[in-house]
Design an enzyme around this catalytic site. Structure first.
Site, short mmCIF file in Angstrom:
data_model
loop_
_atom_site.label_atom_id
_atom_site.label_comp_id
_atom_site.label_asym_id
_atom_site.label_seq_id
_atom_site.Cartn_x
_atom_site.Cartn_y
_atom_site.Cartn_z
CG HIS A 313 -1.81 5.21 12.16
ND1 HIS A 313 -0.63 5.61 11.56
CD2 HIS A 313 -2.80 5.95 11.62
CE1 HIS A 313 -0.91 6.58 10.71
NE2 HIS A 313 -2.22 6.81 10.72
CG ASP A 370 -10.78 7.23 11.37
OD1 ASP A 370 -11.20 8.36 11.11
OD2 ASP A 370 -9.96 6.63 10.65
#
Ligand code: CMC
Length: 436
Positions: A313, A370
């Site tokens: 991320h 996700d």
């Protein structure tokens, strides 16, 4: 409205070509500091260069706080853990869009306002006849949302609060209907109309899964899981799709057009599309005899562009609090439904191998939102192509909140970054016939 950031007593000094320039430092409510470079070009002729906006604050904002080092996510000051445990998704919509959690009365009014708008204009249904059956639902979603500007010409003015308000209700109410119709189209089943006696999540599940010839019983565990997933996706400050919504909205494009653009930005596999790509990757590993080590090796190989989807991320460098919440929910749901999903086991193994691997540890790469969400969607009977559509349904209130905040900001300007030009300098023009 966005609170104005404090001007800090600190000053940053820039030395360039023998001159010194003092730059203001602004400070947010969580003591985050930023150098205000608005005057830089006027005073020095310089601009800043930051590809991918890795280090650029595009705005001040009071909607969402994120601390990537400590794994903190808060909406309007409330921790994501508290909100996910205690709230209905529509309460989160209200909180993000209007700044406070609703009272009971405010909540009842808000729900009623949304309920009145769940149906699509009958002519809008005809679009689905034109889309190919195998159209990706994200493409249908963005097209139909964009087409809302053609049906609701009475609510396009971004500067009229009443028009904006009704557009907000229409978007929140219709997105689940548009999404479910896209799914029904893809499997050749009749559309199921919304049922306004149901809650937001119940209604969506019914429109997705019911058929006219059988009774559909809504499973409360499914409703709870969906509600939680929508909440953890609801906002994430200046991410790619939210920045897109702000960018498009900054030109005074209407709300439907701005949200349609955000949906397109979300679709990419480096952003919201990662949930679909992650389950596709887990499937691929399963078909390859569950050889997790092989895929970890591939992800580390600089000559191979394969990445572990659902890992890494831009901001979180410790853990993604959304992933922690989703993994726990996934565990609970699969145990309760007695589902033995081989993909969940592969995901757990992959996580454990990667988290103990020097490559991932060094780069601070952790499972993101996700990584496990697709496994829950599968348990809810949601097909893979719809995963990112559910992300969009969750992110919608965040997009709206940011669009509204930007319009309310006294410092609002059209977003227009600059560049450092690297093309040819002035060249002599050669007429077509003389070019070799
Ligand atoms: N697998 C393998 N290596 C990775 C991965 C990954 N998933 N993610 C980053 N890296 C490596 C990358 O190769 C680079 O290595 P090096 O320093 O040796 O060149 C380093 O880690 C830094 O990566 P980056 O691409 O510079 O980092 P970024 O901040 O630009 O990208 C990201 C963030 C999320 C796009 C990236 O981690 C990625 O592609 N992840 C997979 C896609 C994904 O799961 N996206 C969903 C993000 S969360 C939902 C959302 O909000 O959108």
């Amino acid at each position: 409205m966005s609170e104005v950031a404090k001007t800090s007593t600190d000053v940053a000094t820039l030395a360039f070509e023998g001159k010194e320039l003092a730059l203001k430092v602004v400070e947010g409510s969580e003591q985050e500091k930023a150098i205000d470079i608005a005057a830089l070009r006027a005073q020095t002729g310089l601009i800043t260069l930051d590809e991918g906006y890795v280090n650029t604050g595009a705005t001040t904002s009071s909607i969402c706080f994120l601390d990537g080092e400590r794994g903190i996510l808060r909406y309007r000051g409330y921790s994501i853990e508290d909100l996910a445990r205690n709230c209905d998704f529509l309460e989160i919509c209200f909180l993000l869009i209007y700044g406070e959690l609703p009272t009971e009365e405010e909540f009842a009014n808000f729900r009623d306002s949304i309920r009145r708008h769940t149906m699509l204009h009958e002519d809008m249904r005809l679009f689905y006849n034109g889309f190919p059956r195998d159209a990706h639902p994200m493409a249908s979603l963005s097209s139909v949302v964009s087409a809302m500007s053609t049906f609701y010409q009475d609510s396009l003015d971004p500067n009229d609060p009443k028009q904006v308000e009704i557009s907000i209700y229409r978007l929140l109410a219709k997105l689940p209907t548009i999404a479910a119709f896209s799914h029904k189209k893809s499997i050749g089943q009749p559309f199921i109309y919304p049922d306004n006696n149901l809650s937001y999540c119940e209604n969506f599940l019914k429109m997705m899964h019911a058929v006219p010839c059988e009774e559909y019983r809504i499973d409360p565990d499914f409703v709870q899981a969906l509600n939680l997933l929508l909440i953890v996706h609801a906002d994430h400050e200046q991410n790619c799709s939210t920045s897109t919504v702000r960018m498009v909205g900054s030109s005074n494009a209407n709300l439907f057009a701005s949200i349609a653009a955000g949906i397109c930005a979300l679709w990419g596999p480096l952003h919201g599309g990662a949930n679909e790509a992650c389950v596709a990757m887990l499937e691929r590993i399963r078909e390859d005899n569950g050889d997790v080590a092989k895929y970890v090796k591939m992800a580390k190989d600089k000559d191979n562009n394969f990445r572990l989807m659902g890992f890494g991320h831009r901001v979180y460098k410790n853990f993604d609090p959304r992933a922690t919440i989703i993994k726990a929910a996934c565990d609970r749901l699969l145990a309760k439904l007695k589902v033995d999903d081989p993909l969940f086991k592969i995901a757990q193994e992959l996580e454990s191998v990667a988290l103990n691997d020097e490559y991932f540890v060094q780069r601070k790469l952790y499972p993101n939102v996700d990584f496990y969400s697709g496994v829950i969607y599968r348990a809810l009977g949601i097909p893979m192509q719809m995963f990112t559509v559910l992300f969009a349904m969750g992110r919608l209130p965040g997009w709206i909140a940011h669009w509204k905040e930007m319009h309310a900001s006294p410092g609002k300007k059209i977003c227009r970054p600059r560049q450092v030009y690297t093309g040819p300098t002035l060249r002599e023009f050669v007429p077509l016939k003389k070019r070799s």
